[in-house]
Design an enzyme around this catalytic site. Structure first.
Site: not given
Length: 564
Positions: A63, A66, A427, A430
């Site tokens: 990460c 991180c 979306c 949507c």
């Protein structure tokens, strides 16, 4: 109903997107020689039980953020090990301890959890992700909600050493009976705001006198029987602010005072601070910069403007190297930096200094004039809009396309019921709704001149529109009923929200119950279906007749051919 939620300024999602990958240098795991403790499933519970206060970082070695946090986490652990050895910092590698991380609901990295001596007492860490921020936040967890220093030295230490704003309650020797409730309000607010502010209460002539000597900018009232409240900003004892008298003090007014005054005159908006600005109701003045030198040149100007317009607007710097894409959300060109723009979040209005006039960035004089014009209401908002639909486009689909340029005109037509879908093209919900929305529009003949119910949609990410409500997720389905009550702020009708299952039957039922024109959608749908069946039957008959005629013609052709 669950749907994707977003910040009104969309900066939150932008910051999250940037955070998703993050830097690739450095080590996510803490320095093995630091005071950070590595925990596993075998020793996690016992370690938590044995230590009264733990900050646990759940991380993954790959990460990026991180890796940024790792060195800061190590540094904070070492500092706390000296100053507050009972506070422990620990790491859990989720690539090795998958079950433990799943048990604690870890869905992203790094996730920081504050644990108070028991796995049943876990809450999210909400401080800054620097060594200093971690130390300050964790030390605050060990202190009383409201500190009550008894000596001048203790008061000085709190005010001078604090890395966060301090709100000081000055309690007179004799408190007016009706104002004693104020003291309880202060305690209540302290419990909810302690992560942002340190709360201190003092009384006694010596302490109060010393406090007045330490600060400036806030002149205390004498011979008052009301408690007084002063915000002291970190490293700025010469810039304290007094809350004007209020009896009784309310939690709402105290929180409003705190939220306004803890924001710097010219701050920096980033992953750690953006919620501070998003939660404020004030407009935001953004200065995008490429380098620290560019920001430094305007620092004094924005501090002056911030102080002048305190409580009316927040000024922030934004690092365009990381977050330049946010300029597009403000209808500005992200390729022309520095730039300055103001966003009136509550009304979704955006104003920006003309970038064609200042290709190298606006001058200080231009910024000051622009801010003055904003408060004199002389600026014209930058409106983002798609092109208006052509007559051919209107005829081609029953759903009416709204854009920034026609939204108000159509929605303000009070003779019609207007049912609008506010959506985003990316979306998923949507996209699922789109064919159903078109079917609904076909039922009501929405694109016909005589339609009484308009079924419309608008790409909310590509068009700036004013609405009498906050659009907090996609899709948002809103009915503006015919002859409905008018919202004074926008001139639009007060909306009725659709929040049921998004099926055509449910949509029609909703319109049957709420339209001002009382159009029966079930009858329209039945008529449409019969029309389609009739049309299909006629087409079949026509096809059969045409086929028969073709057969006759073929037969005639054959006979003619035979005769020849």
């Amino acid at each position: 109903m669950k749907f994707w939620r977003y910040s009104l300024t969309a900066l939150a999602s932008l910051l999250a997107a940037v955070s998703a990958s993050g830097p690739t240098d450095g080590e996510a795991a803490a320095d093995p020689n630091s005071a950070v403790v590595k925990l596993t499933a075998d020793d996690f519970s016992s370690f938590i039980t044995e230590n009264p206060l733990v900050l646990a970082e759940f991380f993954a070695p790959w990460c990026g953020y991180c890796k940024v946090l790792g060195p800061e986490f190590s540094k904070a652990a070492d500092q706390l090990n000296v100053s507050h050895p009972t506070i422990k910092l620990a790491q859990i590698d989720c690539t090795e301890e998958e079950a433990l991380c799943q048990e604690h609901g870890i869905k992203g990295y790094p996730s920081l959890k504050v644990i108070h001596g028991s796995t049943d007492a876990i809450e999210d860490y909400e401080g800054q992700r620097t060594a200093e921020g971690i130390v300050d936040f964790m030390v605050q967890q060990t202190l009383p909600v409201v500190q009550k220093p008894e000596t001048v030295e203790a008061l000085k230490e709190i005010l001078i050493a604090s890395e966060r704003p301090v709100i000081v309650e000055i309690v007179p020797k004799k408190v007016k009976k009706s104002a004693k409730k104020n003291l309880e309000t202060f305690e209540t607010v302290a419990k909810s705001k302690r992560k942002d502010v340190s709360f201190v209460s003092i009384t006694g002539d010596e302490l109060v006198s010393e406090f007045e000597d330490l600060i400036s900018g806030a002149e205390l009232k004498e011979k008052t029987k009301l408690p007084q409240y002063v915000i002291v900003r970190p490293n700025a004892l010469d810039d304290a602010t007094l809350l004007s008298d209020e009896e009784p003090l309310t939690a709402e007014s105290l929180i409003s005072f705190i939220d306004t005054e803890i924001i710097p005159y010219f701050g920096e908006i980033n992953r750690d601070t953006y919620m501070l600005y998003m939660n404020s109701p004030l407009p935001i003045g953004y200065y995008f910069y490429n380098t620290a030198e560019e920001k430094a040149k305007v620092e004094e100007t924005f501090n002056k403007l911030g102080k002048q317009h305190r409580g009316k607007i927040n000024f922030v710097g934004l690092d365009a190297v990381q977050f330049g894409r946010h300029a597009e959300i403000l209808n500005m060109n992200p390729d022309v930096i520095p730039l300055f723009a103001i966003q009136k979040v509550a009304d979704n209005l955006k104003y920006g200094i003309d970038q064609t006039k200042f290709p190298e960035g606006p001058s200080i004089e231009a910024i000051e004039e622009f801010v003055a014009d904003y408060f004199d209401d002389k600026l014209v908002a930058l409106t983002k809009s798609e092109d208006l639909p052509t007559p051919e486009e209107v005829a081609a689909t029953p759903v009416i396309k709204l854009v920034g340029h026609n939204h108000a005109d159509i929605v303000k037509d009070t003779t019609k019921d207007v049912f609008v879908k506010y959506y985003a093209p990316w979306c998923g919900h949507c996209k699922t709704l789109a064919p159903k929305w078109e079917e609904l529009a076909e039922v009501y003949g929405s694109n016909k001149p005589d339609a009484e119910v308009i079924i419309a949609h608008i790409d909310h990410t590509a068009n700036d529109v004013a609405t009498p409500f906050k659009i907090e997720g996609y899709p948002t389905l809103v009915l503006y009923p015919a002859n409905g009550e008018i919202d004074e702020a926008t001139g639009l009708r007060s909306p009725i929200f659709f929040e049921k299952a998004r099926e055509v039957d449910d949509l029609i039922e909703f319109l049957n119950e709420n339209t001002g024109n009382k159009v029966d959608g079930d009858k329209l749908r039945k008529a449409l279906e019969e029309s389609k069946k009739s049309g299909s039957s006629e087409k079949r008959d026509d096809s059969a007749n045409a086929a028969a005629e073709d057969d006759d013609e073929d037969s005639d052709d054959e006979e003619a051919h035979d005769e020849l």
